[in-house]
Motif scaffolding. Structure first.
Motif, PDB file in Angstrom:
ATOM      1  N   PRO A  40       0.802  -1.227   0.000  1.00 32.96           N
ATOM      2  CA  PRO A  40       0.000   0.000   0.000  1.00 32.96           C
ATOM      3  C   PRO A  40       0.831   1.272   0.000  1.00 32.96           C
ATOM      4  CG  PRO A  40      -0.035  -1.026   2.171  1.00 32.96           C
ATOM      5  CD  PRO A  40       0.647  -1.998   1.251  1.00 32.96           C
ATOM      6  N   LEU A  41       2.128   1.143   0.349  1.00 36.94           N
ATOM      7  CA  LEU A  41       3.004   2.317   0.353  1.00 36.94           C
ATOM      8  C   LEU A  41       4.444   1.880   0.114  1.00 36.94           C
ATOM      9  CD1 LEU A  41       2.997   5.417   0.851  1.00 36.94           C
ATOM     10  CD2 LEU A  41       3.598   4.926   3.229  1.00 36.94           C
ATOM     11  N   VAL A  42       5.131   2.632  -0.726  1.00 34.28           N
ATOM     12  CA  VAL A  42       6.544   2.412  -1.017  1.00 34.28           C
ATOM     13  C   VAL A  42       7.268   3.732  -0.723  1.00 34.28           C
ATOM     14  CG1 VAL A  42       8.248   1.931  -2.828  1.00 34.28           C
ATOM     15  CG2 VAL A  42       6.082   0.665  -2.778  1.00 34.28           C
ATOM     16  N   GLN A  43       8.447   3.629  -0.145  1.00 35.85           N
ATOM     17  CA  GLN A  43       9.223   4.841   0.128  1.00 35.85           C
ATOM     18  C   GLN A  43      10.234   5.069  -0.982  1.00 35.85           C
ATOM     19  OE1 GLN A  43      10.140   6.163   4.140  1.00 35.85           O
ATOM     20  NE2 GLN A  43      12.286   5.868   3.647  1.00 35.85           N
ATOM     21  N   LEU A  44      10.224   6.270  -1.548  1.00 39.84           N
ATOM     22  CA  LEU A  44      11.065   6.617  -2.696  1.00 39.84           C
ATOM     23  C   LEU A  44      11.913   7.829  -2.323  1.00 39.84           C
ATOM     24  CD1 LEU A  44      11.759   6.172  -5.707  1.00 39.84           C
ATOM     25  CD2 LEU A  44       9.733   7.528  -6.273  1.00 39.84           C
ATOM     26  N   ILE A  45      13.224   7.649  -2.267  1.00 40.68           N
ATOM     27  CA  ILE A  45      14.120   8.723  -1.838  1.00 40.68           C
ATOM     28  C   ILE A  45      15.124   9.046  -2.943  1.00 40.68           C
ATOM     29  CG2 ILE A  45      15.825   9.475  -0.148  1.00 40.68           C
ATOM     30  CD1 ILE A  45      13.068   9.073   1.074  1.00 40.68           C
ATOM     31  N   ASP A  46      15.224  10.339  -3.271  1.00 42.94           N
ATOM     32  CA  ASP A  46      16.213  10.811  -4.236  1.00 42.94           C
ATOM     33  C   ASP A  46      17.469  11.204  -3.461  1.00 42.94           C
ATOM     34  OD1 ASP A  46      17.736  12.086  -6.160  1.00 42.94           O
ATOM     35  OD2 ASP A  46      16.020  13.111  -7.076  1.00 42.94           O
ATOM     36  N   ILE A  60      11.458   9.452 -10.653  1.00 44.65           N
ATOM     37  CA  ILE A  60      10.431   9.609  -9.614  1.00 44.65           C
ATOM     38  C   ILE A  60       9.054   9.690 -10.245  1.00 44.65           C
ATOM     39  CG2 ILE A  60       9.500  11.234  -7.915  1.00 44.65           C
ATOM     40  CD1 ILE A  60      12.433  11.835  -7.161  1.00 44.65           C
ATOM     41  N   GLU A  61       8.938  10.476 -11.285  1.00 40.37           N
ATOM     42  CA  GLU A  61       7.656  10.625 -11.975  1.00 40.37           C
ATOM     43  C   GLU A  61       7.180   9.284 -12.533  1.00 40.37           C
ATOM     44  OE1 GLU A  61       5.808  14.177 -14.661  1.00 40.37           O
ATOM     45  OE2 GLU A  61       7.750  13.366 -15.280  1.00 40.37           O
ATOM     46  N   LEU A  85       3.955  16.025  -5.552  1.00 40.22           N
ATOM     47  CA  LEU A  85       2.555  15.608  -5.453  1.00 40.22           C
ATOM     48  C   LEU A  85       1.897  15.665  -6.830  1.00 40.22           C
ATOM     49  CD1 LEU A  85       1.606  17.430  -2.140  1.00 40.22           C
ATOM     50  CD2 LEU A  85       1.815  14.952  -2.456  1.00 40.22           C
ATOM     51  N   ASP A  86       2.206  16.680  -7.592  1.00 42.73           N
ATOM     52  CA  ASP A  86       1.665  16.793  -8.951  1.00 42.73           C
ATOM     53  C   ASP A  86       2.202  15.675  -9.854  1.00 42.73           C
ATOM     54  OD1 ASP A  86       0.228  19.024  -8.232  1.00 42.73           O
ATOM     55  OD2 ASP A  86       1.642  20.461  -9.105  1.00 42.73           O
ATOM     56  N   ALA A  87       3.390  15.157  -9.514  1.00 37.32           N
ATOM     57  CA  ALA A  87       3.988  14.054 -10.285  1.00 37.32           C
ATOM     58  C   ALA A  87       3.401  12.705  -9.897  1.00 37.32           C
ATOM     59  CB  ALA A  87       5.500  14.036 -10.086  1.00 37.32           C
TER      60      ALA A  87
END
Length: 247
Positions: A40-46, A60-61, A85-87
């Motif tokens: 239900p959730l994945v953490q994505l870090i740049d 990321i997009e 958030l828009d991405a």
């Protein structure tokens, strides 16, 4: 709940030890996206953005279009969060930008001869409370996760290269009104698969009523289950990518 992590650096998925030493790197995004699609959730870090050495926005997009992600790494303004958030990000993570001297003054309705009078707002010596409030107003509490990472018992900032004289409990207590969740990373054990200190999780759980997510050294499913029993969610990276933990 287990939250798998995707850390990006130089256009690849990577795993670092304590935020410094490169341990693993992958180019097969499709494989990992499929593996993580059930969560239900994945953490994505740049990590490049966090270390102020570039960004991986196109990736990321793409990933946010395929997975439900909370995204972080180098966010400094409300506009940075809005862009993610828009991405397609479900939630955005702010960390280092929440900490540092904040000596701003704000006008009140009180005045002399029609001119606003400046008064000191509620402030903290190293937590930017006004900025946290600005993020809440601009993006909404539900969209915000605040990262409180620690190294040697103090809050670590700027890609974990620096620290501020602040305990994680103090940071969480002061910031609780402005976010939906906290992400705590125990940098001392990050990427080591030596186990996460459960006593730290218990202390933080008692400090906040918000969603609490922890990371740093998790090595097996039993730890995830123990944290879940406390009401704490767990981010796992190295254990998943090395094959020590099934995802």
């Amino acid at each position: 709940m287990l939250i798998p992590s995707i850390d990006l650096m130089g256009g690849r998925i990577v795993q670092l030890v304590q935020g410094e030493k490169l341990k693993l790197a992958f180019d097969d995004f499709e494989y990992w996206i499929k593996r993580f699609s059930k969560y239900p959730l994945v953490q994505l870090i740049d990590l490049d953005a966090a270390m102020r050495q570039g960004e991986n926005y196109a990736l990321i997009e793409m990933i946010c279009g395929r997975l439900p992600c909370q995204v972080g790494g180098g966010l400094k303004t409300a506009e940075d969060g809005r862009r993610l958030l828009d991405a397609g990000a479900k939630r955005v993570i702010y960390g280092s930008s929440l900490f540092g001297a904040d000596d701003t003054e704000i006008p009140t309705s009180e005045s002399r001869h029609g001119a606003p009078t400046l008064v000191s707002k509620r402030r903290h010596r190293v937590i930017r409370l006004e900025f946290a409030g600005e993020l809440k107003r601009a993006l909404g509490e539900a969209a915000l996760c605040f990262a409180v990472d620690t190294k040697g018992g103090r809050v670590a900032v700027k890609g974990w290269k620096d620290s501020v004289d602040l305990t994680p409990e103090e940071a969480v207590t002061w910031l609780e009104d402005s976010c939906a969740a906290f992400l705590y990373t125990h940098v001392d054990t990050e990427g080591t698969m030596q186990g996460f200190p459960l006593d730290v999780a218990a202390t933080l759980r008692a400090t906040t009523a918000k969603q609490l997510i922890v990371a740093g050294g998790i090595k097996e499913r039993a730890e995830v289950d123990a944290l879940d029993a406390m009401g704490v969610d767990a981010v796992a990276g190295m254990a998943v990518y090395s094959g020590a933990m099934e995802a």
